[in-house]
Design a protein around this motif. Structure first.
Motif, PDB file in Angstrom:
ATOM      1  N   PHE A 119       0.927  -1.223  -0.022  1.00 10.23           N
ATOM      2  CA  PHE A 119       0.129  -0.091  -0.051  1.00 10.23           C
ATOM      3  C   PHE A 119       0.836   1.244   0.056  1.00 10.23           C
ATOM      4  O   PHE A 119       1.846   1.204   0.809  1.00 10.23           O
ATOM      5  N   ALA A 174      -3.595   4.385   5.165  1.00  8.79           N
ATOM      6  CA  ALA A 174      -4.641   3.956   5.003  1.00  8.79           C
ATOM      7  C   ALA A 174      -5.717   4.765   4.017  1.00  8.79           C
ATOM      8  O   ALA A 174      -5.355   5.952   4.024  1.00  8.79           O
ATOM      9  N   MET A 175      -6.733   4.388   3.735  1.00  4.27           N
ATOM     10  CA  MET A 175      -7.777   4.903   3.097  1.00  4.27           C
ATOM     11  C   MET A 175      -9.271   4.688   3.459  1.00  4.27           C
ATOM     12  O   MET A 175      -9.785   3.726   3.648  1.00  4.27           O
ATOM     13  N   HIS A 196     -13.159  10.303   8.803  1.00  8.22           N
ATOM     14  CA  HIS A 196     -13.184  10.755   7.399  1.00  8.22           C
ATOM     15  C   HIS A 196     -14.743  10.474   7.086  1.00  8.22           C
ATOM     16  O   HIS A 196     -15.310  11.020   5.900  1.00  8.22           O
ATOM     17  N   TYR A 239      -0.003  15.009  -1.295  1.00  4.30           N
ATOM     18  CA  TYR A 239      -0.275  14.451   0.148  1.00  4.30           C
ATOM     19  C   TYR A 239       0.762  14.499   1.222  1.00  4.30           C
ATOM     20  O   TYR A 239       1.542  13.819   1.620  1.00  4.30           O
ATOM     21  N   TYR A 263      -1.755  18.229   5.266  1.00  2.00           N
ATOM     22  CA  TYR A 263      -1.953  17.521   6.442  1.00  2.00           C
ATOM     23  C   TYR A 263      -1.851  18.307   7.841  1.00  2.00           C
ATOM     24  O   TYR A 263      -2.690  18.660   8.495  1.00  2.00           O
TER      25      TYR A 263
HETATM   26  N1  PHE Z   1      -6.733   9.875   2.299  1.00  2.00           N
HETATM   27  C1  PHE Z   1      -5.917   9.068   2.888  1.00  2.00           C
HETATM   28  C2  PHE Z   1      -6.100   9.633   4.147  1.00  2.00           C
HETATM   29  O1  PHE Z   1      -5.452  10.573   4.760  1.00  2.00           O
HETATM   30  C3  PHE Z   1      -4.604   9.237   2.370  1.00  2.00           C
HETATM   31  C4  PHE Z   1      -4.439   8.304   1.136  1.00  2.00           C
HETATM   32  C5  PHE Z   1      -4.212   9.386   0.061  1.00  2.00           C
HETATM   33  C6  PHE Z   1      -4.322   7.176   1.038  1.00  2.00           C
HETATM   34  C7  PHE Z   1      -3.793   8.556  -1.244  1.00  2.00           C
HETATM   35  C8  PHE Z   1      -4.144   6.543  -0.357  1.00  2.00           C
HETATM   36  C9  PHE Z   1      -3.869   7.569  -1.316  1.00  2.00           C
HETATM   37  O2  PHE Z   1      -6.532   8.772   5.201  1.00  2.00           O
END
Ligand code: PHE
Ligand code: ZN
Length: 870
Positions: free
Chosen positions: A258, A262-263, A301, A376, A381
């Motif tokens: 991965f 995480a997602m 989320h 990202y 963040y």
């Molecule tokens: N959106 C996910 C998170 O912050 C992060 C993520 C971004 C995972 C892109 C995979 C790909 O929790």
């Protein structure tokens, strides 16, 4: 040579979509190399009859409109353009083929070990099928998965399972429907032969939610901490934010391959196994903590990200900054609030400040990008979370929560912008004026506050002058002043907070909270009725994410270390003093470390009224990066040596006290994963590191390793042995390997600890480890553990021979051919290019130029390195 320069996307070019995909029915015939994807979409035109669909690495098989074969399309530059479409709602059916096994980029549908899984944020869905792959297109997804039953007994997607059954040839199927319209980036599919642990959660309105954590068979026992964390998250979000889960099932799947942590896919989170699996024998306390916070993050989320999503990817911080703030608060409510804040700020300073001071610097809402995956970032963040925290500080908990309620009231089910968030916060709080505050979204760079103080004995007045400035960043030569909340206290000689009264200003209303508003370039605050010279505790709790420079004296810092009523500033005062001494040592080899500092350090060590974890963080020295931050051309080896010398001095001065603390903490106690027990292990590890620099305790680490009954103690002792080259190091590494070689997460620790050693033997060691069977260049965690750790190893990366950076450049090229995201992360090692000494800079320049000019280089790496060279 690179033949075409990649396309830059601009926020200013945003246009609403021309069509809306209302519903999409997907059917997958899973196959390693020839997965068939059938997509049937109900589409409403909004503007015109030309439709552009995104599609990458897809084999198009057929297109039908309203059931009829359709050929009015062309495919070019990863866009499928259909023209002459009906101007009323129509159905579009597309059949395409994909090759999950060849997908080493881990973006879209791919294989991790034996299982199929997907990753679609931000733009992975277009590698599954043709789609309006942008977050402002919200569709209702239904998925039918067909696969071999023996190899893939579990077939999962978002939402609720509505049908399943057997088919001929040993196949079976499952149909899932997600009632919540969502963007494609939240779509997920998993198929595999997995183990599952289950539980339920009763929501505040009394609904039972089924909870499942899917892991590789044999890992069931390691998934309970993740399950407990999930239940805690669900409960906390109800209590603190009034937010209840909205589906009847919540699934987490752990995968070894991965790209990220995480997602948050709707109802079906996919996790890097590092953030799911933990047992006391295999996971360190920081892993237990990380699991709790990432499980929380993904769960949170569901409201901040999924129910209210982003209009476009420039708004990423809308969901990420807010959700990081929420997960930080979750951790703080469940653990020690002060220690959490200190660690969050430590992390911000070690990783976001350098990012903001280097070639990748961007505002939390960027204005352009080439490859979204490069954004990202720590800025989006962590600085994003600091910006949310500032709303919280300005409005207070109640006002902030009113703003959150308003946010969901106005925007649930929509794809919105950061301006919409600000709007909700404002209207819920008497139209609070955030106009100047909004600059935090647009201006990059870490602001600097220069503070001078003056006490007028006769007038009993204390004057604080605050000057703000923000350094130039790429594309932003000059900056406007920010509106920042600045928490402060004035301590009397007994260490009590004085009552604050401002003489020269009418904005007194927040004074009882110690809150000042800094808005202009220069602000002067005159406090009245100050009966003795106070010691100012500035920017308490790190209320503004800035670099602070003040005229506080060493005596003031010592006083604050002992007396401040703000725990963060007690810590920060110690850091400031340590930093001063390290800088002095760098200037003058014979610098005598300040007695005052040595004494103050000892007082913290011997203070029985502070808990173990807080003690450990307060005693820790600033990171190498903290030290390097203010130096134009840092010499990392010298910084390492200065820190080392200071550490040894402190350890030797207090060796008796340290030994006694170590013994106290070494008495047998049951293994627990709570703040107290983790704090004790943390302090014990810190004390072990101190003692290991003392001649008579060189054997201690090996002892600790031998009798360790948990991974925290094991890694603490192993890393000390490796870093200090202590007796027993080689045997310990060997024993560790023999015991854990089949557990990739533990081997990642083993690789990382060796690649992080500042010793000159590390370079050869890393070459050797790359050949070890536990290493695999296709797995991002392993690349990060071995190559990434070496790339972050400042001393070895910047080795005067240039071999460190040449090696990393070569690895960037190699990894880029497999996984551009993984490579792009390695490329971050060159971010302090402009701060390199001339000869190294020359070497780096040649390496980076060759990569940037190569045709084989991905957009990801190209964007990063071309900015680095600029
Ligand atoms: N959106 C996910 C998170 O912050 C992060 C993520 C971004 C995972 C892109 C995979 C790909 O929790
Ligand atoms: Zn997130």
């Amino acid at each position: 040579m690179k033949t075409e320069t990649p396309v830059v996307k601009y926020l200013a070019d945003y246009k609403a979509p021309t069509h809306k995909i209302e519903t999409v029915d997907l059917e997958f015939h899973l196959d390693d190399t020839q997965t068939q994807v059938f997509s049937k979409m109900k589409i409403t035109p909004v503007n015109g009859n030309t439709l552009e669909l995104n599609g990458e690495e897809l084999k198009l098989k057929s297109v039908k409109v309203n059931g009829e074969e359709f050929s009015n399309y062309k495919e070019e530059n990863e866009i499928l353009t259909l023209t002459g479409l009906p101007s009323e709602a129509f159905t579009l059916e597309i059949h395409n083929e994909i090759n999950p096994k060849a997908n080493t980029a881990l973006d879209g549908l791919y294989k991790s070990g034996g299982m199929f899984c997907s990753q679609n944020e931000p733009e992975g869905f277009r590698r599954i099928t043709y789609f309006i792959d942008r977050p402002d297109n919200l569709s209702v997804f239904t998925t039918k998965i067909i696969a071999d039953k023996k190899d893939y007994p579990f077939l999962l997607s978002n939402g609720n399972l509505i049908e399943s059954g057997d088919l001929e040839d040993g196949k079976h199927f499952a149909v899932w429907n997600d009632p919540f319209a969502k963007p494609a980036y939240l779509y997920a599919l998993v198929a595999g032969d997995l183990a599952v642990i289950e539980d339920t959660f009763k929501t505040k309105s009394g609904r039972d939610v089924k909870l499942q954590v899917f892991v590789d068979k044999g890992n069931e026992e390691k998934s309970h901490h993740a399950m407990e964390s999930l239940k805690k998250s669900m409960k906390w979000d109800e209590k603190r934010f009034r937010l209840e889960y909205d589906l009847d099932i919540y699934m987490i799947v752990a995968v070894d391959s991965f790209n990220m942590g995480a997602m948050e896919n709707k109802g079906l989170n996919i996790f890097n196994s590092a953030y799911v699996l933990a047992s006391k024998e295999t996971a360190e306390d920081r892993n237990f903590f990380g699991i709790e916070s990432v499980v929380g993050h993904e769960y949170f989320h569901n409201w901040t990200g999924n129910r209210v999503t982003c209009r476009d990817w420039f708004q990423l911080t809308l969901k990420e900054g807010l959700t990081v703030f929420r997960d930080q608060e979750f951790s703080a409510d469940l653990n020690s609030r002060s220690v959490c804040r200190i660690n969050d700020v430590r992390n911000l300073k070690a990783a976001q400040f350098p990012e903001d001071a280097g070639p990748q610097s961007h505002p939390i809402q960027p204005k352009s990008y080439i490859e979204m995956n490069n954004f990202y970032t720590m800025t989006i963040y962590e600085k994003g979370a600091e910006v949310i925290r500032m709303y919280h500080t300005l409005l207070g908990e109640e006002g902030f929560q009113r703003g959150m309620d308003k946010y969901f009231e106005l925007y649930d089910g929509q794809a919105v912008t950061t301006a919409d968030f600000t709007h909700a916060m404002s209207v819920a709080n008497d139209n609070y004026d955030f106009s100047q505050f909004r600059r935090w979204y647009d201006q990059a760079g870490t602001p600097v506050l220069d503070i001078t103080t003056k006490y007028d004995e006769a007038a009993k007045e204390f004057t604080l002058t605050v000057n703000q400035s923000t350094p130039a960043t790429p594309g932003q030569p000059t900056k406007e002043p920010f509106h920042m909340p600045f928490l402060l206290g004035l301590l009397d000689s007994a260490g009590n907070d004085m009552t604050l009264a401002l003489k020269n200003r009418d904005d007194q209303n927040d004074l009882d909270r110690g809150l000042l508003h800094i808005k202009a370039d220069t602000e002067t605050f005159v406090f009245a009725n100050v009966n003795e010279r106070p010691v100012a505790s500035l920017n308490r709790n790190f209320s503004a994410p800035v670099v602070l420079r003040s005229d506080l004296t060493d005596e003031d810092f010592v006083f604050l270390m002992a007396n401040d009523n703000d725990d963060f500033n007690r810590y920060e005062a110690g850091q400031a003093l340590a930093l001063k001494n390290i800088h002095a040592m760098l200037k003058d080899e014979n610098h005598q470390v300040d007695e005052l500092f040595i004494k103050a350090w000892g007082s913290i060590l011997n203070d029985n009224n502070i808990d173990e974890e807080f003690k450990a963080v307060c005693l820790s020295l600033p990171s190498m990066i903290d030290v390097a931050a203010t130096i134009d051309i840092p010499n990392y080896r010298a910084i390492h040596e200065a820190k080392d010398k200071l550490f040894k001095l402190l350890a030797n001065t207090y060796k008796l006290e340290l030994a006694s603390i170590y013994n106290d903490l070494s008495t047998e106690r049951p293994f627990k994963v709570d703040a107290k027990a983790m704090g004790e292990r943390k302090l014990r590890g810190f004390v072990l590191a101190c003692l290991s620099t003392v001649e008579e305790h060189k054997e201690l680490a090996r002892e600790c390793f031998k009798y360790a009954t948990n991974m925290t103690d094991m890694m603490n002792s192993l890393s000390v042995m490796v870093n200090e080259n202590l007796p027993g190091c080689q045997e310990s590494l060997k024993e560790f390997y023999d015991k854990f070689k089949d557990q990739t997460l533990v081997m990642q620790k083993w690789l990382s600890v060796q690649a992080s050693s500042c010793d000159d033997t590390t370079f050869d060691k890393v070459q050797e480890l790359m050949k070890d069977e536990v290493f695999d260049m296709n797995v991002p965690n392993l690349v990060s553990a071995l190559i990434g750790s070496f790339a972050r190893n400042k001393v070895q990366f910047n080795h005067e021979s240039g071999r460190g950076m040449k090696f990393i450049a070569e690895m960037i090229r190699k990894v880029d051919a497999i996984n551009p995201q993984s490579a792009s992360r390695l490329a971050g090692a060159f971010n302090d290019y402009r701060k390199m000494p001339a000869d190294l800079k020359e070497i780096a320049k040649a390496e980076l130029t060759a990569i940037v000019e190569s045709d084989k280089t991905s957009k990801n790496v190209y964007e990063k390195l071309s900015k680095t060279l600029n």
